[in-house]
Design a protein around this motif. Structure first.
Motif, PDB file in Angstrom:
ATOM      1  N   THR A  94      -6.564 -29.924  39.058  1.00  0.00           N
ATOM      2  CA  THR A  94      -7.150 -28.551  39.122  1.00  0.00           C
ATOM      3  C   THR A  94      -5.839 -27.863  39.737  1.00  0.00           C
ATOM      4  O   THR A  94      -4.677 -28.445  39.847  1.00  0.00           O
ATOM      5  CB  THR A  94      -8.004 -28.747  40.561  1.00  0.00           C
ATOM      6  OG1 THR A  94      -7.182 -29.310  41.492  1.00  0.00           O
ATOM      7  CG2 THR A  94      -9.155 -29.786  40.371  1.00  0.00           C
ATOM      8  N   SER A  98      -5.120 -26.470  42.598  1.00  0.00           N
ATOM      9  CA  SER A  98      -4.549 -27.175  44.030  1.00  0.00           C
ATOM     10  C   SER A  98      -3.634 -27.979  43.476  1.00  0.00           C
ATOM     11  O   SER A  98      -2.571 -28.407  44.006  1.00  0.00           O
ATOM     12  CB  SER A  98      -5.747 -27.625  44.540  1.00  0.00           C
ATOM     13  OG  SER A  98      -6.340 -26.689  45.534  1.00  0.00           O
ATOM     14  N   ASP A  99      -4.091 -29.344  42.524  1.00  0.00           N
ATOM     15  CA  ASP A  99      -3.291 -30.089  42.329  1.00  0.00           C
ATOM     16  C   ASP A  99      -1.783 -29.816  41.739  1.00  0.00           C
ATOM     17  O   ASP A  99      -0.746 -30.344  42.008  1.00  0.00           O
ATOM     18  CB  ASP A  99      -3.594 -31.084  41.168  1.00  0.00           C
ATOM     19  CG  ASP A  99      -5.223 -31.992  41.703  1.00  0.00           C
ATOM     20  OD1 ASP A  99      -5.165 -32.179  42.990  1.00  0.00           O
ATOM     21  OD2 ASP A  99      -5.887 -32.126  40.937  1.00  0.00           O
ATOM     22  N   SER A 137      -8.850 -28.273  49.353  1.00  0.00           N
ATOM     23  CA  SER A 137      -8.406 -27.490  48.087  1.00  0.00           C
ATOM     24  C   SER A 137      -7.765 -26.199  48.685  1.00  0.00           C
ATOM     25  O   SER A 137      -8.463 -25.485  49.618  1.00  0.00           O
ATOM     26  CB  SER A 137      -9.078 -27.131  46.836  1.00  0.00           C
ATOM     27  OG  SER A 137     -10.424 -26.828  47.380  1.00  0.00           O
ATOM     28  N   SER A 184      -7.914 -38.976  44.328  1.00  0.00           N
ATOM     29  CA  SER A 184      -9.176 -38.098  44.072  1.00  0.00           C
ATOM     30  C   SER A 184     -10.469 -38.983  44.267  1.00  0.00           C
ATOM     31  O   SER A 184     -10.680 -39.806  43.590  1.00  0.00           O
ATOM     32  CB  SER A 184      -9.010 -37.389  42.728  1.00  0.00           C
ATOM     33  OG  SER A 184     -10.360 -36.755  42.536  1.00  0.00           O
ATOM     34  N   THR A 237     -12.734 -34.724  45.987  1.00  0.00           N
ATOM     35  CA  THR A 237     -11.626 -34.441  47.126  1.00  0.00           C
ATOM     36  C   THR A 237     -10.331 -35.037  47.277  1.00  0.00           C
ATOM     37  O   THR A 237     -10.348 -36.077  46.460  1.00  0.00           O
ATOM     38  CB  THR A 237     -12.165 -34.805  48.480  1.00  0.00           C
ATOM     39  OG1 THR A 237     -13.576 -34.827  48.568  1.00  0.00           O
ATOM     40  CG2 THR A 237     -11.651 -34.095  49.775  1.00  0.00           C
ATOM     41  N   ARG A 238      -9.296 -34.433  47.716  1.00  0.00           N
ATOM     42  CA  ARG A 238      -8.051 -35.160  47.605  1.00  0.00           C
ATOM     43  C   ARG A 238      -7.742 -35.866  48.909  1.00  0.00           C
ATOM     44  O   ARG A 238      -7.785 -35.140  50.134  1.00  0.00           O
ATOM     45  CB  ARG A 238      -6.730 -34.072  47.348  1.00  0.00           C
ATOM     46  CG  ARG A 238      -7.049 -33.425  46.118  1.00  0.00           C
ATOM     47  CD  ARG A 238      -7.144 -34.498  44.903  1.00  0.00           C
ATOM     48  NE  ARG A 238      -7.131 -33.591  43.614  1.00  0.00           N
ATOM     49  CZ  ARG A 238      -8.405 -33.484  42.870  1.00  0.00           C
ATOM     50  NH1 ARG A 238      -9.473 -33.891  43.570  1.00  0.00           N
ATOM     51  NH2 ARG A 238      -8.747 -32.808  41.985  1.00  0.00           N
TER      52      ARG A 238
END
Ligand code: GTP
Ligand code: MG
Lengths: 695, 83
Positions: free
Chosen positions: A276, A278-279, A498, B62, B66-67
């Motif tokens: 994503t 965010s990643d 995020s 993940s 969610t992280r």
């Protein structure tokens, strides 16, 4: 009034919803652990019912690990003294994270209270391609489920409708455990019922699901009940059944089965290996090299803008102050009253208020970090450094809040699960320079680096903040062996929300609130102190014809303040300060900003260049001040020694009171006050004396 | 103790989350250790598919979108297999 409680995982949007429902302006932020105490407000439904709405700290389960989670559990079980059992619960779940958030919903259902589910952040879920079948979910849970988007106020009215009287019927427990566990629950419920306990089955399940709850000191529970629960659990254990494990597994299984039918993930998904946005941002911001470069660069930008961007607003404030002074000079007749207004009120309060723009800028940047989601990343980045001194990166969140003010910082430690880490963090938090020190730093740095640009001043200010922070970490390392608690460093486990766009409207509202409370403080406490200080420095008036009558400096020496100042001079002279600076230091124990005010008042007797603006005049007067033998008082060395003193001194009584409350002992609170003040004195002494030897 | 459990499982691909390499899709087999309940509550449940995004002092996984960042010590308490 009946009570409705907002419950949910950290960062699910409870406080945002609370604000939307009650019109309050409680603090929100895009990281877990923002709310750490119960806050109440009034909620009016469209049907004209009034409820007391409670915002509670977020928790992943009702098995508390940290003090803030304990508050939530105690409120929900009705164990908290002085607070009634809520008559309904609104469970706030993050729709984009349904699988993880339903576990808590299930626990709340088991409490046997009426529950409404607020399915928040539906916008995020949609963006992730998550399809949630709201009707099916509602049917499976047996509860009303209301989709909403709290930060835009969507669905808030529907939620109010769902809370109409009479409140929806308590839902039943969804899962089943093994025969042994079920019979233990049954026996315990019967015992609780006979004892007249409220919510017997909720307590029974909870006692068997949480070994901590069985064992801990619980004023609301009879010890005989706790020991029965311990017995029942050990009976099960002998048959190879762990009640905790079983109950928690039964719950997760149920959640997984419901998510399979009610929530479908489709499209590109991180689970399938896609990254994503965010990643991608995290790949840079959490990079071992780039991440740190960004962090350091960000800090520099913050300090640089404190000096450069604040120039204009500070100029406006200054213009206002100068205009006031002009007005007073021309309109008021000479005399004591005019002196009081000019030197005491305008000079004293003005020397504090002028720095408000800088304070607001710093708070603005902290607000940006809090609302974008960078806070959690900073904590992760810091974990490596913090672990060297025995702290976890988790401790960085409260420490960062302490840059705004130590009190919310100390409160924020409630979200830390290790008692030892929590105490250590509380003990060092006041060394993170708070905004009350900023006016002092700024006044002094302006004198020290008069001819330099904003960049150099920013570097020095950054250095001062760094000094406080590094010393705090060093102190934590020294104190760690002296604080009781588990030896092992508690492990880092944190959700990384995020990234989101900064919530500018919230930040602005928050800044207005802070500015207002700052001005209120300036108009009350600081104004009062200024008048008191002015009086102490003006009276007793020299007799007509005495030498002091024509010499304002001599008159000041003979005033009450002068006499007190000379009494404490021996204590501050080794640090390089004259008695006027010394009294300002003492006055700063009432409130740090008063240091500026006291200097402004006691140096008002010096000659000033009328052409100069307010702040330049003040700095000019300080620069001209001399010792009786003609040496200058404010040499660069004295200024540095003062800066160091302010980094370390704990000149804030409210902090000491809060430390006492949060640690539960005067020992730590007083120890911290005395220790920090002693370190401040020694450090300032070292700077001045070593500096004098070298120069 | 963790090693014992791993051998009990007798699954060739079973390993701890810390040992798995970044970028892998994994399924959680079992939680074992002192922080087990805490891990389960935050989202590491048995049978769940997760992916490990990065390694290092603290790894990032993940879980259901969610992280979550967790330390090596905690990662050691999560037994996973490749999918
Ligand atoms: N996209 C989106 N963001 C939301 C929504 N509701 C809240 N947020 C954001 O989610 C973040 C967390 O909100 P809070 O209200 O502080 O969460 P909380 O549940 O009170 O968190 P704790 O107090 O830490 O337990 C904030 O940055 C909000 O702006 C929503 O419906 N959609
Ligand atoms: Mg909150």
């Amino acid at each position: 009034m009946e009570i409705i409680a907002l419950v949910g995982n950290p960062n699910s949007g409870k406080t945002t919803l609370f604000n939307a429902l009650t019109g309050a302006n409680q603090k929100t932020g895009n990281y877990p652990g923002v709310t750490v105490s119960r806050v109440s407000g009034v909620l009016r439904t469209p049907h004209g019912n009034k409820f007391e709405l409670l915002d509670l700290p977020g928790c992943y389960s009702l098995t508390p690990k940290a003090p803030d989670e304990r508050i939530t559990r105690d409120v929900l079980l009705g164990d908290q003294q002085g607070s009634e059992l809520p008559s309904a619960v609104v469970c706030v779940v993050d729709a984009s994270n349904l699988e993880r958030h339903l576990y808590l919903v299930l626990q709340v259902i088991d409490l046997g209270l009426p529950v409404v589910v607020a399915l928040n952040k539906v916008d995020l879920a949609e963006k992730l391609g998550l399809r949630i079948n709201v009707e099916l979910l509602s049917e499976e849970l047996g509860l009303p489920v209301v989709p909403c988007q709290a930060n835009r106020g969507k669905g808030v009215l529907d939620l109010k409708h769902a809370m109409r009287h009479p409140l929806p019927h308590p839902s039943r427990r969804k899962w089943q455990a093994s025969k042994q566990t079920e019979s233990a629950i049954h026996d315990l419920t019967a015992k609780l019922e006979s004892e007249g306990m409220q919510k017997p089955s909720a307590h029974a399940v909870h006692l068997l699901a949480d070994a901590g709850y069985r064992g801990e000191d619980q004023p609301a529970l009879d010890p005989s009940i706790q020991s029965l629960a311990v017995d029942l659990a050990s009976v099960c254990a002998r048959e190879g059944v762990s009640t905790e494990e079983e109950i928690s597994q039964a719950r997760t299984q149920w959640v997984q089965s419901i998510c399979k039918v009610a929530a479908r993930r489709q499209g590109v998904d991180a689970q399938a290996g896609g990254l994503t946005t965010s990643d991608k941002i995290d790949q840079v911001l959490l990079h071992p090299v780039w991440g740190w470069a960004f962090f350091v660069g960000l800090m520099f930008v913050v300090f640089w803008s404190i000096f450069s961007l604040s120039e204009y607003p500070m100029g406006w404030v200054e213009m206002g102050i100068d205009a006031l002074k002009q007005g007073v000079s021309t309109l008021m007749p000479d005399g004591d009253v005019k002196d009081l207004v000019n030197d005491g009120v305008i000079g004293g309060v003005g020397s504090v208020v002028i720095f408000l723009p800088q304070i607001l800028l710093l708070l603005f940047f902290i607000g940006l970090m809090e609302t974008t989601g960078y806070m959690a990343r900073a904590a992760l980045l810091m974990d490596g450094v913090m672990s060297k001194v025995g702290l976890s990166g988790r401790a960085f969140l409260p420490l960062l809040s302490s840059y705004a003010c130590a009190i919310p910082g100390i409160m924020a430690t409630r979200s830390m699960d290790s008692a030892k880490q929590r105490l250590l963090t509380i003990l060092i938090a006041p060394w993170m320079s708070c905004t009350a020190r900023l006016p002092v730093y700024s006044l002094l740095i302006g004198m020290l680096l008069a001819g330099y640009g904003a960049a150099v001043q920013a570097l020095v200010l950054g250095g001062i903040y760094g000094l406080g922070t590094v010393s705090a970490l060093f102190a934590a390392w020294l104190l760690a062996p002296k604080v009781k608690g588990e030896e092992e460093v508690s492990h880092f486990l944190m959700e990384l929300p995020s990234y989101s766009k900064p919530d500018v409207s919230f930040i602005v509202r928050h800044l207005v609130e802070r500015a207002w409370s700052f001005l209120r403080k300036a108009g009350t406490v600081i104004l009062g102190l200024c008048i008191l200080l002015w009086a102490l420095e003006t009276y007793p008036k020299p007799k007509e014809g005495s030498p002091a009558a024509d010499d304002p400096a001599l008159a000041l020496e003979q005033s009450y303040m002068g006499r007190m100042g000379h009494a404490i001079e021996p204590l501050v002279k080794p640090l390089g300060y004259d008695w006027r600076t010394g009294t300002a230091l003492v006055a700063a124990f009432a409130a740090r900003e008063v240091f500026n005010a006291n200097l402004a008042i006691s140096y008002s007797v010096e000659e000033a260049d009328d052409e100069d603006k307010f702040l330049e005049q003040l700095r000019g007067k300080l620069a001209k001040a001399t010792w009786p033998d003609g040496r200058k008082v404010y040499t660069p060395l004295t200024t540095m020694s003062l800066l160091v003193f302010f980094v370390y001194a704990l000149q804030c009584l409210p902090t000491t009171v809060v430390v006492r409350r949060e640690t539960g002992s005067w020992k730590w609170a007083i120890g911290q006050l005395v220790g920090m003040t002693a370190v401040a004195w020694l450090a300032a002494f070292t700077v001045y004396q070593v500096g004098s030897l070298l120069s | 103790m963790i090693a014992d459990i791993a051998s009990d499982l007798k699954v060739d691909s079973a390993m701890t989350l810390s040992k798995a390499s970044a970028g892998c899709q994994l399924r959680i087999r079992q939680l074992a250790g002192s922080a087990c309940q805490r891990l389960r509550e935050i989202g590491f449940c048995e049978e769940l598919e997760i992916s490990k995004l990065s390694d290092g002092r603290n790894m990032i996984c993940s879980v259901c979108g969610t992280r979550l960042a967790l330390s090596k010590k905690l990662g050691d308490q999560v037994l996973v297999e490749m999918v």
